[in-house]
Design an enzyme around this catalytic site. Structure first.
Site, PDB file in Angstrom:
ATOM      1  N   SER A 279       0.850  -1.187   0.000  1.00 12.65           N
ATOM      2  CA  SER A 279       0.000   0.000   0.000  1.00 12.65           C
ATOM      3  C   SER A 279       0.888   1.240   0.000  1.00 12.65           C
ATOM      4  O   SER A 279       1.979   1.236   0.575  1.00 12.65           O
ATOM      5  CB  SER A 279      -0.894   0.009   1.248  1.00 12.65           C
ATOM      6  OG  SER A 279      -1.452   1.280   1.483  1.00 12.65           O
ATOM      7  N   ARG A 318     -21.835  -5.109 -46.542  1.00 10.57           N
ATOM      8  CA  ARG A 318     -20.776  -4.617 -45.664  1.00 10.57           C
ATOM      9  C   ARG A 318     -21.335  -3.404 -44.951  1.00 10.57           C
ATOM     10  O   ARG A 318     -21.953  -2.555 -45.592  1.00 10.57           O
ATOM     11  CB  ARG A 318     -19.493  -4.272 -46.447  1.00 10.57           C
ATOM     12  CG  ARG A 318     -18.762  -5.511 -46.954  1.00 10.57           C
ATOM     13  CD  ARG A 318     -17.473  -5.163 -47.700  1.00 10.57           C
ATOM     14  NE  ARG A 318     -16.586  -4.392 -46.863  1.00 10.57           N
ATOM     15  CZ  ARG A 318     -15.906  -3.313 -47.268  1.00 10.57           C
ATOM     16  NH1 ARG A 318     -16.042  -2.871 -48.522  1.00 10.57           N
ATOM     17  NH2 ARG A 318     -15.108  -2.680 -46.452  1.00 10.57           N
TER      18      ARG A 318
END
Length: 444
Positions: A279, A318
């Site tokens: 930490s 497409r």
């Protein structure tokens, strides 16, 4: 000011440094695009549709990655909406001369992007599967070693009945194997894309191709992918299957991560990461970082997969937008799950099992954890209604008085001669946990 690579992963520690990160980098995508272009020219040459010398020239030019600047291609892609258009221009210039016309001949941009992303996926999955193998191997060892290590089983956050850590680890391993099987199936089916402008292969026919599937098969052979039955410009099964398998894998790895996060809490302490993270403010902390990163991946993956599923609704031959929406989520998903697989392997290989703490916690409810067994055992002796009433009252007294359930029941005249010490021993009520663990470990 220091230049920062926009692809450096500063906010992505889960994928940073993983095999998946390098396999999905901009350089890797560029490599896939170049491989797709060179493979197409070689496939045409193999069928006599292009000179062998042209295939050699395109392959040589494509192999020289230093010729191509990914950032420049990205900026120039804005004019046409995809990176293939500027890449083809640069590759054609690199080939030059009489062989230049054979670059990208007959293909459309989507053929190359889709094929390149399938190559990227294949290369990423190969490494990912290796990390899953590490994970399942480590979990298998844990399950075997702790086959009979008894611990509290928990449902809805509360103690339920005793179980074993071996069975829990075997369950984790089963999920990993399920993920492996799904990814193997997807990996074996990743296809090339070849359809030309609108999925008809018309341009290839104009250049001399006589059999619709022959060129696709040759293309697939060049790249080590599968030849699809049809062009899949708007038939997005390959992407959807890949998305599903990856999202499943993230969830499968997220289950053990969630358990480790819970069981490694300070108040519980039944598990611990082999090398916890520190930490910035609290020197005493040893955070379960590997489990945290895997859990984060499991939460993100479904949303990425959802975007890929949503892109299946693609209009025409497409689409505009649906196809373009896939690129970044697909790469993010590959990276995310690849990083999670790496972290899961490290988590499993270093996991610490505190069997003594598990055993201590079995007595936390003073015997109530075996109330199910007592209900089954005392019903034939006292009658079902009487047994239920007695146990309900005894459980209430156990909670309020803090006395052991066995001691309270021992005051009951109808239970004289009953071996309450045995009936309330959690170690003697693990059901088929051992047999189930053995059965699970038979799976290879």
């Amino acid at each position: 000011m220091t230049h920062v690579d926009p692809d450096a992963g500063l906010l992505s520690p889960g994928r940073a440094g993983s095999p998946a990160e390098s396999a999905t980098s901009d350089a890797a995508v560029l490599r896939g695009l170049l491989d797709a272009e060179a493979g197409l020219t070689r496939a045409q040459a193999a069928l006599g549709l292009a000179p062998a010398a042209a295939a050699d020239a395109v392959t040589r030019a494509a192999a020289d990655e230093g010729r191509f600047d990914a950032r420049d291609l990205a900026l120039r892609a804005r004019s046409g909406g995809n990176p293939v258009i500027p890449l083809v221009a640069d590759l054609t210039a690199a080939v030059a001369g009489e062989h230049a016309p054979y670059v990208h001949r007959g293909a459309t941009s989507q053929d190359i992007v889709d094929t390149a992303l399938m190559l990227v996926a294949a290369r990423t999955l190969d490494g990912l599967l290796g990390d899953l193998a590490r994970t399942e191997s480590a979990l298998g060892r844990l399950a075997a070693a702790h086959r009979d290590t008894v611990m509290p089983g928990r449902t809805l956050t509360q103690h339920a009945v005793p179980t074993t850590f071996g069975l829990k680890a075997a369950g984790w391993r089963s999920l990993v194997l399920d993920a492996r099987d799904r990814l193997r199936t997807v990996r074996a089916s990743l296809p090339v894309q070849l359809g030309g402008a609108a999925g008809t292969l018309a341009a290839f026919g104009a250049f001399g191709a006589t059999h619709a599937g022959e060129l696709t098969e040759a293309y697939a052979a060049e790249l080590g992918l599968v030849a699809p039955m049809l062009p899949w410009h708007t038939l997005r099964t390959p992407v959807a299957d890949l998305a599903g398998a990856l999202a499943f894998t993230a969830g499968a790895l997220g289950k053990p991560a969630a358990d480790v996060l819970t069981l490694s809490r300070t108040e519980i302490g039944e598990l611990g990461e082999g090398a916890g993270g520190g930490s910035s403010a609290m020197p005493h902390k040893a955070n379960p970082v590997r489990a945290t990163l895997v859990a984060a991946a499991a939460r993100r993956a479904p949303a990425l997969a959802a975007t890929l599923y949503a892109s299946m609704a693609a209009e025409d031959e497409r689409p505009a937008g649906a196809w373009h929406a896939e690129w970044e989520p697909l790469r993010d998903l590959l990276r995310l799950v690849g990083g999670a697989a790496r972290d899961a392997a490290e988590l499993a290989e270093g996991l610490q099992v505190h069997a003594g703490v598990m055993r201590e916690h079995l007595s936390a409810t003073h015997g109530l954890i075996v109330s199910e067994r007592l209900a089954a055992e005392l019903a034939p002796l006292l009658g079902r209604a009487r047994a239920k009433s007695l146990l309900t009252d005894a459980a209430r007294r156990t909670r309020t008085e803090g006395r052991a359930l066995a001691g309270i029941l021992a005051d009951e005249p109808d239970l004289k001669g009953v071996d309450l010490a045995d009936l309330t021993d959690p170690v003697r009520y693990t059901g088929s946990s051992g047999a189930l663990t053995d059965r699970a470990l038979e799976r290879r």
